[in-house]
Motif scaffolding. Structure first.
Motif, PDB file in Angstrom:
ATOM      1  N   GLY A  30       0.814  -1.210   0.000  1.00  0.00           N
ATOM      2  CA  GLY A  30       0.000   0.000   0.000  1.00  0.00           C
ATOM      3  C   GLY A  30       0.850   1.264   0.000  1.00  0.00           C
ATOM      4  N   ALA A  31       2.010   1.217   0.656  1.00  0.00           N
ATOM      5  CA  ALA A  31       2.917   2.374   0.667  1.00  0.00           C
ATOM      6  C   ALA A  31       3.423   2.672  -0.737  1.00  0.00           C
ATOM      7  CB  ALA A  31       4.078   2.109   1.620  1.00  0.00           C
ATOM      8  N   HIS A  32       3.823   1.647  -1.459  1.00  0.00           N
ATOM      9  CA  HIS A  32       4.314   1.841  -2.833  1.00  0.00           C
ATOM     10  C   HIS A  32       3.176   2.268  -3.759  1.00  0.00           C
ATOM     11  CE1 HIS A  32       8.488   0.438  -2.416  1.00  0.00           C
ATOM     12  NE2 HIS A  32       8.017  -0.376  -1.482  1.00  0.00           N
ATOM     13  N   HIS A  33       1.986   1.732  -3.513  1.00  0.00           N
ATOM     14  CA  HIS A  33       0.827   2.126  -4.314  1.00  0.00           C
ATOM     15  C   HIS A  33       0.536   3.614  -4.117  1.00  0.00           C
ATOM     16  CE1 HIS A  33      -3.151   1.902  -6.179  1.00  0.00           C
ATOM     17  NE2 HIS A  33      -3.647   2.514  -5.112  1.00  0.00           N
ATOM     18  N   MET A  34       0.564   4.071  -2.866  1.00  0.00           N
ATOM     19  CA  MET A  34       0.318   5.485  -2.586  1.00  0.00           C
ATOM     20  C   MET A  34       1.379   6.369  -3.224  1.00  0.00           C
ATOM     21  SD  MET A  34      -1.488   7.882  -1.287  1.00  0.00           S
ATOM     22  CE  MET A  34      -2.645   7.078  -0.168  1.00  0.00           C
ATOM     23  N   ALA A  35       2.629   5.949  -3.147  1.00  0.00           N
ATOM     24  CA  ALA A  35       3.702   6.729  -3.759  1.00  0.00           C
ATOM     25  C   ALA A  35       3.471   6.890  -5.252  1.00  0.00           C
ATOM     26  CB  ALA A  35       5.049   6.064  -3.484  1.00  0.00           C
ATOM     27  N   LYS A  39       2.522  10.506  -7.212  1.00  0.00           N
ATOM     28  CA  LYS A  39       3.354  10.968  -8.321  1.00  0.00           C
ATOM     29  C   LYS A  39       2.521  11.181  -9.574  1.00  0.00           C
ATOM     30  CE  LYS A  39       7.235  11.801 -10.528  1.00  0.00           C
ATOM     31  NZ  LYS A  39       8.040  13.029 -10.261  1.00  0.00           N
ATOM     32  N   GLU A  40       1.651  10.221  -9.883  1.00  0.00           N
ATOM     33  CA  GLU A  40       0.883  10.279 -11.130  1.00  0.00           C
ATOM     34  C   GLU A  40      -0.157  11.398 -11.125  1.00  0.00           C
ATOM     35  OE1 GLU A  40      -2.164   7.473 -13.795  1.00  0.00           O
ATOM     36  OE2 GLU A  40      -1.068   6.629 -12.080  1.00  0.00           O
ATOM     37  N   HIS A  41      -0.850  11.553 -10.028  1.00  0.00           N
ATOM     38  CA  HIS A  41      -1.995  12.466 -10.024  1.00  0.00           C
ATOM     39  C   HIS A  41      -1.678  13.865  -9.490  1.00  0.00           C
ATOM     40  CE1 HIS A  41      -4.627   9.218 -11.203  1.00  0.00           C
ATOM     41  NE2 HIS A  41      -4.235   8.490 -10.169  1.00  0.00           N
ATOM     42  N   PHE A  42      -0.654  13.961  -8.632  1.00  0.00           N
ATOM     43  CA  PHE A  42      -0.382  15.256  -8.006  1.00  0.00           C
ATOM     44  C   PHE A  42       1.053  15.745  -8.206  1.00  0.00           C
ATOM     45  CE2 PHE A  42      -3.621  13.014  -5.471  1.00  0.00           C
ATOM     46  CZ  PHE A  42      -4.693  13.888  -5.658  1.00  0.00           C
TER      47      PHE A  42
END
Length: 269
Positions: A30-35, A39-42
């Motif tokens: 989940g940490a890598h998913h959030m990272a 990056k992609e959206h913000f």
């Protein structure tokens, strides 16, 4: 009050005609998913290693239909606007919430065979209970099918209602009819067999198709009905999930049973 859980679980390990897929991201994943999402959206760079233990939060993704588990069918599920007699059928997010928190009465149909139960039987069962359903009460059918949940038998061995039985309940002012079975109609195999024998299309999904003529909702796949202390004298909460434009929505159905003043809430699952 006592709170009695009447909902069947959404379980990816149980047998379903439309299998449930449950994918879990661990807290580290989940940490890598959030990272990646940040990056992609913000445009924000975020290093998961900065987190305690390199973990953030787990994330569950379910793939399932809106008719999996305990759910409420909306009028839009029964047919298109062209074939309803009361106008455009409403979707699950458009229905009045006060339909779904009401006094309820349970009719015991466990002695009925696989097939479609008629209005005469429903009248008899109401008389046996000794409580006449009032307008906007919720009527629940206890067929016993909930005991087979998670197996193929759950989808083939139960009793439903025929069209006249549904009309009888709607004539009483009922807007929500519930069942512990997979469907408020008879099993598909039973309906198809009777149709092939008679050629009468009226035996095909009469309970659902009644909703093309008269606006009402069904709760399907209720559970644990044996836990109710009496067939009436409780409220049923079955507020559906607000899925915009959907023909059904999941619900955590519970019975609310009043206890003596001063008693602490008891939750029974």
């Amino acid at each position: 009050m006592r709170i009695i859980d009447l909902s069947s679980p959404v379980d990816a390990t149980a047998w379903e005609p439309d299998p449930v897929v449950h994918h879990v991201l661990s807290p580290a994943e989940g940490a890598h998913h959030m990272a990646s999402e940040m990056k992609e959206h913000f445009g924000i760079d975020f290093d998961p290693a900065e987190l305690p233990g390199g973990e953030l939060l787990s994330l569950d993704t379910f793939t399932l239909t809106s008719h999996t588990g305990t759910h409420v069918d909306a009028p839009a599920h029964y047919g298109s606007a062209a074939v309803t007699e009361y106008g455009t059928p409403r979707t699950i997010d458009e229905l009045p919430l006060d339909w779904f928190l009401r006094p309820a009465v349970v009719l015991d149909l466990q002695d009925q065979p696989t097939g479609a139960t008629g209005a005469d039987v429903v009248r008899k069962k109401i008389a046996e209970v000794g409580y006449e359903p009032q307008p906007l009460d919720i009527v629940v059918l206890h067929t016993g099918a909930w005991r087979y949940a998670g197996t193929q038998r759950y989808f083939t061995d139960f009793t439903g209602l025929d069209g006249e039985a549904v009309d009888y309940l709607l004539d009483l002012g009922i807007k929500v009819i519930g069942t512990d079975a997979f469907s408020l109609d008879a099993p598909f195999g039973d309906m198809l067999s009777r149709f092939r024998e008679s050629g009468d299309r009226g035996v095909l999904w009469p309970a659902h198709f009644a909703g093309r003529r008269r606006e009402y909702c069904q709760i399907e796949r209720l559970h644990n009905l044996d836990a109710l202390p009496a067939p009436f004298g409780f409220r049923l909460s079955c507020l559906p999930t607000k899925l915009r434009g959907a023909g059904a929505g999941w619900t955590r159905a519970v019975a609310l049973v009043d206890e003596p003043a001063g008693a602490h809430p008891v939750i029974e699952v």
